[in-house]
Motif scaffolding. Structure first.
Motif, PDB file in Angstrom:
ATOM      1  N   LEU A 874       1.253  -0.712  -0.047  1.00 32.76           N
ATOM      2  CA  LEU A 874       0.275   0.142  -0.368  1.00 32.76           C
ATOM      3  C   LEU A 874       1.128   0.828  -0.061  1.00 32.76           C
ATOM      4  CD1 LEU A 874      -2.409   1.512   0.398  1.00 32.76           C
ATOM      5  CD2 LEU A 874      -2.406   1.245   2.666  1.00 32.76           C
ATOM      6  N   PHE A 875       1.907   1.186   0.895  1.00 31.81           N
ATOM      7  CA  PHE A 875       2.604   2.352   0.938  1.00 31.81           C
ATOM      8  C   PHE A 875       4.016   2.993   0.039  1.00 31.81           C
ATOM      9  CE2 PHE A 875       1.060   2.152   5.401  1.00 31.81           C
ATOM     10  CZ  PHE A 875       0.378   3.203   5.246  1.00 31.81           C
ATOM     11  N   LEU A 876       4.315   1.204  -0.824  1.00 32.84           N
ATOM     12  CA  LEU A 876       5.495   1.197  -1.986  1.00 32.84           C
ATOM     13  C   LEU A 876       4.602   1.964  -3.276  1.00 32.84           C
ATOM     14  CD1 LEU A 876       7.597  -0.920  -1.383  1.00 32.84           C
ATOM     15  CD2 LEU A 876       7.958   0.791  -0.870  1.00 32.84           C
ATOM     16  N   PRO A 877       4.997   2.864  -4.277  1.00 30.91           N
ATOM     17  CA  PRO A 877       4.851   3.251  -5.433  1.00 30.91           C
ATOM     18  C   PRO A 877       5.173   1.389  -6.082  1.00 30.91           C
ATOM     19  CG  PRO A 877       6.823   4.015  -5.331  1.00 30.91           C
ATOM     20  CD  PRO A 877       6.501   3.025  -3.700  1.00 30.91           C
ATOM     21  N   GLY A 878       4.087   1.277  -7.133  1.00 28.99           N
ATOM     22  CA  GLY A 878       4.368  -0.012  -8.400  1.00 28.99           C
ATOM     23  C   GLY A 878       4.317  -1.207  -7.963  1.00 28.99           C
ATOM     24  N   GLY A 879       3.367  -1.000  -6.959  1.00 30.75           N
ATOM     25  CA  GLY A 879       2.932  -2.174  -6.344  1.00 30.75           C
ATOM     26  C   GLY A 879       1.476  -2.713  -7.516  1.00 30.75           C
ATOM     27  N   LEU A 880       0.659  -3.759  -5.963  1.00 30.36           N
ATOM     28  CA  LEU A 880      -0.651  -3.915  -6.700  1.00 30.36           C
ATOM     29  C   LEU A 880      -1.962  -2.937  -6.584  1.00 30.36           C
ATOM     30  CD1 LEU A 880      -0.694  -8.121  -5.857  1.00 30.36           C
ATOM     31  CD2 LEU A 880      -0.245  -6.829  -8.199  1.00 30.36           C
ATOM     32  N   ILE A 881      -1.480  -2.366  -5.414  1.00 26.45           N
ATOM     33  CA  ILE A 881      -2.157  -1.300  -4.900  1.00 26.45           C
ATOM     34  C   ILE A 881      -1.669   0.410  -4.922  1.00 26.45           C
ATOM     35  CG2 ILE A 881      -3.654  -0.601  -2.807  1.00 26.45           C
ATOM     36  CD1 ILE A 881      -3.095  -3.610  -1.297  1.00 26.45           C
ATOM     37  N   GLN A 882      -2.096   0.795  -5.391  1.00 27.11           N
ATOM     38  CA  GLN A 882      -1.695   1.904  -6.055  1.00 27.11           C
ATOM     39  C   GLN A 882      -3.107   2.848  -5.686  1.00 27.11           C
ATOM     40  OE1 GLN A 882       1.098   2.955  -7.023  1.00 27.11           O
ATOM     41  NE2 GLN A 882       2.037   0.703  -6.102  1.00 27.11           N
ATOM     42  N   THR A 883      -2.502   4.168  -4.737  1.00 28.30           N
ATOM     43  CA  THR A 883      -3.621   4.859  -4.016  1.00 28.30           C
ATOM     44  C   THR A 883      -2.424   6.088  -3.565  1.00 28.30           C
ATOM     45  OG1 THR A 883      -3.567   4.925  -1.844  1.00 28.30           O
ATOM     46  CG2 THR A 883      -4.582   3.033  -2.796  1.00 28.30           C
ATOM     47  N   SER A 884      -3.422   7.371  -3.013  1.00 26.58           N
ATOM     48  CA  SER A 884      -2.696   8.122  -3.194  1.00 26.58           C
ATOM     49  C   SER A 884      -1.467   8.134  -1.521  1.00 26.58           C
ATOM     50  CB  SER A 884      -4.121   9.223  -2.912  1.00 26.58           C
ATOM     51  OG  SER A 884      -4.696   8.785  -1.444  1.00 26.58           O
ATOM     52  N   LEU A 885      -1.507   6.491  -1.364  1.00 20.28           N
ATOM     53  CA  LEU A 885      -0.654   6.653  -0.269  1.00 20.28           C
ATOM     54  C   LEU A 885       0.741   6.133  -0.503  1.00 20.28           C
ATOM     55  CD1 LEU A 885      -2.832   5.566   2.710  1.00 20.28           C
ATOM     56  CD2 LEU A 885      -2.174   7.747   2.213  1.00 20.28           C
ATOM     57  N   SER A 886       0.733   5.541  -2.120  1.00 19.46           N
ATOM     58  CA  SER A 886       1.769   4.976  -2.592  1.00 19.46           C
ATOM     59  C   SER A 886       2.893   5.770  -2.325  1.00 19.46           C
ATOM     60  CB  SER A 886       1.201   3.611  -3.329  1.00 19.46           C
ATOM     61  OG  SER A 886      -0.290   3.077  -2.911  1.00 19.46           O
ATOM     62  N   THR A 887       3.552   6.699  -1.852  1.00 22.13           N
ATOM     63  CA  THR A 887       4.057   7.681  -2.539  1.00 22.13           C
ATOM     64  C   THR A 887       6.209   7.417  -1.793  1.00 22.13           C
ATOM     65  OG1 THR A 887       3.029   9.216  -0.458  1.00 22.13           O
ATOM     66  CG2 THR A 887       3.114   8.892  -3.241  1.00 22.13           C
ATOM     67  N   ASP A 888       5.836   6.543  -0.909  1.00 17.31           N
ATOM     68  CA  ASP A 888       6.874   6.130   0.564  1.00 17.31           C
ATOM     69  C   ASP A 888       8.262   5.315   0.018  1.00 17.31           C
ATOM     70  OD1 ASP A 888       5.613   7.325   2.705  1.00 17.31           O
ATOM     71  OD2 ASP A 888       4.719   4.928   3.022  1.00 17.31           O
ATOM     72  N   ASP A 889       8.828   5.747   0.583  1.00 17.81           N
ATOM     73  CA  ASP A 889      10.006   5.052   0.207  1.00 17.81           C
ATOM     74  C   ASP A 889      10.509   3.853   1.451  1.00 17.81           C
ATOM     75  OD1 ASP A 889      10.729   5.368   2.954  1.00 17.81           O
ATOM     76  OD2 ASP A 889      11.877   7.268   2.287  1.00 17.81           O
ATOM     77  N   LEU A 890      11.279   3.010   0.734  1.00 18.78           N
ATOM     78  CA  LEU A 890      11.308   1.345   1.328  1.00 18.78           C
ATOM     79  C   LEU A 890      11.599   1.508   2.687  1.00 18.78           C
ATOM     80  CD1 LEU A 890      11.421  -1.744   0.740  1.00 18.78           C
ATOM     81  CD2 LEU A 890      13.858  -1.609   0.489  1.00 18.78           C
ATOM     82  N   ASP A 891      11.987   2.512   3.359  1.00 19.63           N
ATOM     83  CA  ASP A 891      12.381   2.115   4.567  1.00 19.63           C
ATOM     84  C   ASP A 891      11.100   2.567   5.306  1.00 19.63           C
ATOM     85  OD1 ASP A 891      15.243   1.163   4.574  1.00 19.63           O
ATOM     86  OD2 ASP A 891      15.640   3.005   4.389  1.00 19.63           O
ATOM     87  N   THR A 892      10.249   3.245   4.607  1.00 19.00           N
ATOM     88  CA  THR A 892       9.148   3.908   5.841  1.00 19.00           C
ATOM     89  C   THR A 892       8.422   2.665   5.255  1.00 19.00           C
ATOM     90  OG1 THR A 892       9.300   5.995   5.241  1.00 19.00           O
ATOM     91  CG2 THR A 892       7.333   5.803   5.740  1.00 19.00           C
ATOM     92  N   ALA A 893       7.633   2.370   4.325  1.00 11.54           N
ATOM     93  CA  ALA A 893       6.921   1.303   3.980  1.00 11.54           C
ATOM     94  C   ALA A 893       7.326  -0.242   4.710  1.00 11.54           C
ATOM     95  CB  ALA A 893       6.661   1.013   2.947  1.00 11.54           C
TER      96      ALA A 893
END
Length: 988
Positions: A874-893
């Motif tokens: 949910l928090f990583l861009p480029g995955g299966l779930i893409q929302t307005s929250l999918s903008t974090d870097d790997l460490d935060t997600a």
């Protein structure tokens, strides 16, 4: 410090010397023993009478032993791999991963050490509660002291049921027989005498010695201690056994198998995943290889609940302590796992289902019936005629023939006794057998006890045995010469009687009078009275001379007379001191002979009816046991009618239900016995060997059997049962040693309480196993699925490397540290959320972790992994779930996913409290669980938000949106398992 032995004082091989010489050399006396001051001095000089044991292991060595575990070895490998990765990357800064893993290893070891110490302290406390005691003479007084305080020179007073506390040279005996199988392997009891034997005599043939750890099967005796502690024969054996390790229990084996199975599965998964990653990696640099190996170690760490053994030990120890508060002392932690599965309780009647405050209520003689008023041991009440046979005393006092006969019955019963009646602070009590004490109390109510003082001198005894069902004493009577007084079961004595006392004379006991007495016995037994008969006979001149020769050590039998102990306002008893009756002189060389051939042509004095009312709480306990699917069997030596009446009053059986007698059991073959045991709940006139047969029959039918006992002959049946239960008050030391559990209050209700507590303990073990296994399964599935689905959920796109870990090794270690210890331990003390007594007993072949639990473990693990990886996606861009929250870097997600998994496991603590009952039932009854959950939440917040910990665990701060999503995703574990429970309840 080494104990002083007889050899130290010049008394080499004490069994080859005269007892008087041994006593003299040891600086003691046979009549008064050591002084208290001298005993204390010797104890301080020689040390306690304890068997040798391995020296205490220092704390630092016990701490290091916590590291001797395959899982810890994996973690240490992870430390090396992490350090290698840090070195290959240029050794910049501090090797945080290595230090954190190392810190977790040390912290886990400290937690394990603390938990192990708590368990050891609990066992030590319980050992103190069940420590052995011995009766000694000190300053001329009879004292009961811990066997560990025995010293060389102490004079031991031995009686049936005692466990010998130290090696000792016999001074006096009265038909003394000792079971020495623990030392010699000889099953039969050995007859003991004070006569010396040769200096080269083998241990098994040293008939003038008794040894520590052996059991007195019959008779009485007096001996002087010649060796204690390591210098005893048992001490020599103990030194050889120091290296023998205790066999793990079935529960421990099963948990070990589960851990090993998980380890094998995870190693296979780790090897497959690591091999696949390395095969597909475009860059097989050292850094890539190390990262792949770290992944393998992470999987292994995630799978195995490293705190499980320590938590199991502590939960068992705490459970045993709770049982002790219920007055049930379980001697071994491992016995707890059997308690909850008991399906049959075989209970004695007297003292367990009843009060064991025996009170004579009726006296029946040839001339009529007398009623004795008052209950308990206080000698308040009266003895009066019962002319109307209504159980109520007439206002007129006893007189004439009835008075004479009642006096003989009550005085004779008091004389044929080893009990003492005492009063302390106006509270009366009986020291010895309660039934014998009942005669002493009744005689005092009659007011004739003083007339015996000075007239009778006790010169011998034919002890009671469960096979004979009677005892006799021999007295020198100032008026009539030597008399024999017998007390026992009415049917047994009637067979030995040819005359009956009528108005002061002995007349022929005809069939009519014998039938009337038998009918009285049946009537009293039907009213739940225990019946005992008293008979006597004046010995012939030849027989009297034989007894005299025995009592003075000049003929067969070798017994010595003991002066009558006068009664007093404080202590009264039978006409002797129990410790010295019918004792054999120290140096008597006489040939021994059984005196039971004198028990014939007796004069029947009469029969008494003794009441022992049921405990008021026993009926409730029986009903509770039945509700729990536990059969309750009454096995007693009493009359069948008495047993049937008490059983009916307690709800053990219907009125008129079958009562199986010992005589019937003796004639049954195995098939008939199996049929009887399957049907009947009440057994009367039962001998110890019958108890053994009943236990074996029940166990062959698949039952888990609890058997109670108090006498020395009950020990084999207690050993044979799954749960042997000894009486703490009336039980002999031998039965306490043979039993797995000791009742401090001799109360049947305590057994039922122990079964309830045992079920709760077992349920709690299942709770934390369910929690640990499902939580660790969630970690394994998270790591494994995260690697397999790395591309789909956006991990690969955001890492820039071929090898991507959804969780770091340090984070997985942190999860195990926070969730596997406190919450799991808190579940081990969880109050019952289910009606544990509303279900049938657990079957012996039922697994702790059964198929139903495995389904729940896999379901919860899958939901945990889905929630964790879903949060990461949910928090990583480029995955299966893409929302307005999918903008974090790997460490935060990854931090959000890491926190989701921690909180999911904390939600799982609520799930794991029951397989079927909702988590919201009895939600706040366990303050320890909520405390551990709150502490874990605070620690997780600190790991996420505190800068120093962020560096150690590669985390980033989360905002309120992150926290809201994390809590919501973690709670899916709770809702999914609630749905499963609803389905399970519907399908049940």
């Amino acid at each position: 410090m080494t104990s002083r032995t007889a050899q130290d004082t010049g008394t080499a091989v004490p069994f080859s010397r005269l007892a008087s010489s041994v006593v003299s050399d040891l600086g003691t006396t046979t009549t008064t023993g050591l002084t208290a001051t001298e005993a204390s001095r010797r104890l301080a000089a020689d040390g306690p009478n304890d068997l040798p044991s391995a020296p205490a292991v220092p704390a630092w060595r016990r701490l290091l032993s916590q590291l001797n575990d395959p899982l810890i070895h994996l973690l240490l490998v992870a430390v090396v791999i992490s350090a290698a990765a840090w070195a290959l990357e240029g050794s910049h800064g501090v090797p945080v991963d290595s230090l954190v893993i190392l810190a977790v290893v040390i912290l886990n070891a400290v937690i394990g050490l603390v938990q192990e110490s708590k368990a050891a302290d609990a066992v030590a406390a319980l050992s103190e509660m069940t420590r052995a005691t011995s009766t000694v003479l000190r300053d001329g007084s009879r004292l009961v002291v811990p066997s560990s305080e025995l010293v060389v020179g102490d004079v031991l007073l031995l009686s049936e049921g005692d466990q010998v506390g130290a090696d000792a040279r016999l001074l006096e005996t009265a038909t003394l027989r000792v079971v020495e199988s623990s030392l010699t392997g000889e099953a039969e009891a050995v007859t003991k005498t004070p006569d010396p034997v040769g200096p080269d005599t083998d241990l098994a043939d040293r008939t003038c010695m008794v040894y520590r750890g052996t059991a007195v099967a019959q008779g009485t005796g007096r001996a002087v201690v010649v060796a204690t502690g390591a210098d005893t024969e048992m001490g020599a054996i103990a030194q050889m056994l120091e290296s023998v390790e205790e066999e793990p229990t079935p529960l421990q084996k099963e948990i070990h198998q589960i851990s090993r199975m998980l380890g094998v599965i995870v190693v296979v998964i780790a090897v497959v995943v690591v091999s696949t990653l390395l095969a597909l990696a475009s860059d097989r640099s050292a850094e890539t290889v190390i990262q792949a190996l770290l992944l393998g170690v992470s999987l292994a760490v995630a799978a195995v609940p490293e705190g499980l053994p320590a938590i199991l030990s502590v939960v068992l120890a705490l459970g045993v302590q709770r049982l002790a508060l219920h007055r049930a002392v379980v001697k071994k932690l491992t016995s707890v796992e059997t308690l909850g599965s008991a399906s049959v309780i075989c209970s004695d009647k007297t003292g367990t289902l009843t009060r064991s405050q025996m009170t004579v209520q009726e006296v029946v003689t040839a001339s009529g019936t007398a009623v004795v008023t008052g209950t308990g041991y206080a000698p308040t009440g009266q003895v009066a005629p019962d002319a109307d046979r209504d159980g109520r005393p007439d206002p007129e006092p006893l007189a004439g023939a009835l008075a004479d006969e009642v006096t003989v019955v009550l005085s004779g019963g008091a004389m044929a006794s080893d009990a003492e009646l005492s009063v302390t602070d106006e509270v009366w009590s009986v020291i010895g057998d309660p039934t014998e004490g009942a005669f002493l109390v009744a005689e005092r109510k009659l007011g004739t006890d003083g007339s015996r003082q000075g007239r009778f001198t006790r010169v011998g005894e034919i002890p009671f045995t469960s096979e004979r069902k009677m005892m006799s004493v021999l007295y020198s009577d100032a008026r009539h010469g030597t008399i024999l007084v017998s007390k026992g079961a009415p049917d047994v004595l009637l067979e030995r009687c040819t005359r009956v006392r009528v108005d002061g004379t002995a007349t022929v006991l005809d069939e009519k009078l014998a039938t009337r007495l038998t009918n009285h016995v049946t009537d009293m037994s039907g009213r739940a009275l225990r019946t005992l008969a008293v008979a006597y006979r004046v010995l012939s001149q030849e027989e009297a001379e034989r007894v005299s020769a025995i009592s003075h050590g000049t003929g067969a039998g070798g017994t010595t007379a003991a002066a009558e102990t006068p009664g007093s306002p404080q202590t009264t008893g039978s006409a002797h001191s129990p410790s010295v009756t019918a004792a054999v002189p120290a140096d008597a060389p006489a040939e021994r002979s059984d005196l039971s051939d004198l028990e014939h042509d007796l004069v029947m004095a009469g029969v008494v009816g003794i009441i022992d009312p049921p405990r008021p709480e026993a009926a409730t306990a029986v009903a509770e046991a039945h509700r729990a699917g536990v059969r309750v069997l009454m096995i007693t030596g009493d009359h069948p009618a008495t047993a049937g009446r008490i059983a009916a009053d307690l709800g053990l059986a219907e009125r008129g239900a079958r009562v199986v007698t010992g005589r019937e059991l003796s004639t049954m073959d195995e098939n008939a016995l199996d049929a009887a045991v399957a049907e009947a709940n009440v057994y009367a006139r039962v001998a110890p060997e019958h108890k053994m047969r009943i236990v074996h029959a029940l166990r062959s039918q698949g039952h888990t059997v609890s058997m109670t006992g108090d006498g020395v002959n009950d020990a084999p049946a207690l050993r044979a049962a799954d749960i042997g239960v000894a009486m703490g008050i009336t039980g002999t030391q031998v039965t306490k040693e043979a039993a797995a559990m000791v009742l401090a209050d001799d109360n049947f209700a305590t057994i039922v309480d122990a079964v309830r507590e045992g079920r709760r303990i077992f349920d709690n073990i299942k709770k934390f196993l369910r929690f640990l296994l499902s939580s660790n399964m969630g970690e394994v599935l998270t790591v494994f699925s995260g690697v397999v689905l790395a591309g789909a959920i956006g991990l690969s796109q955001n890492s820039g490397t071929d090898v991507v870990l959804p969780l770091l090794a340090t984070q997985i270690l942190w999860i195990n540290l926070v969730t596997d210890s406190g919450p799991a331990l808190a579940m081990g003390v969880d109050p019952s959320v289910e009606d544990v007594m509303g279900r049938p007993p657990r079957k012996p072949d039922d697994r702790v972790v059964d198929g139903t639990m495995w389904v729940g473990v896999l379901l919860v693990g899958a939901v945990m992994a889905t929630a964790t990886l879903g949060t990461l996606d949910l928090f990583l861009p480029g995955g299966l779930i893409q929302t307005s929250l999918s903008t974090d870097d790997l460490d935060t997600a990854r931090t959000a996913a890491f926190t989701t998994l921690v909180l999911a496991q904390l939600f799982n603590t609520l799930n794991s409290r029951s397989e079927r009952v909702s988590a919201f039932s009895h939600l706040f009854v366990n303050k320890w669980l909520w405390g551990s959950v709150l502490l874990a939440v605070l620690l997780q917040v600190a790991v996420v938000e505190v800068p120093l910990l962020q560096t150690a665990f590669s985390t980033r701060s989360l905002d309120l949106t992150h926290w809201a999503v994390v809590v919501t995703m973690a709670s899916l574990v709770l809702w999914a398992d609630e749905l499963r429970k609803v389905v399970a309840r519907v399908l049940a």
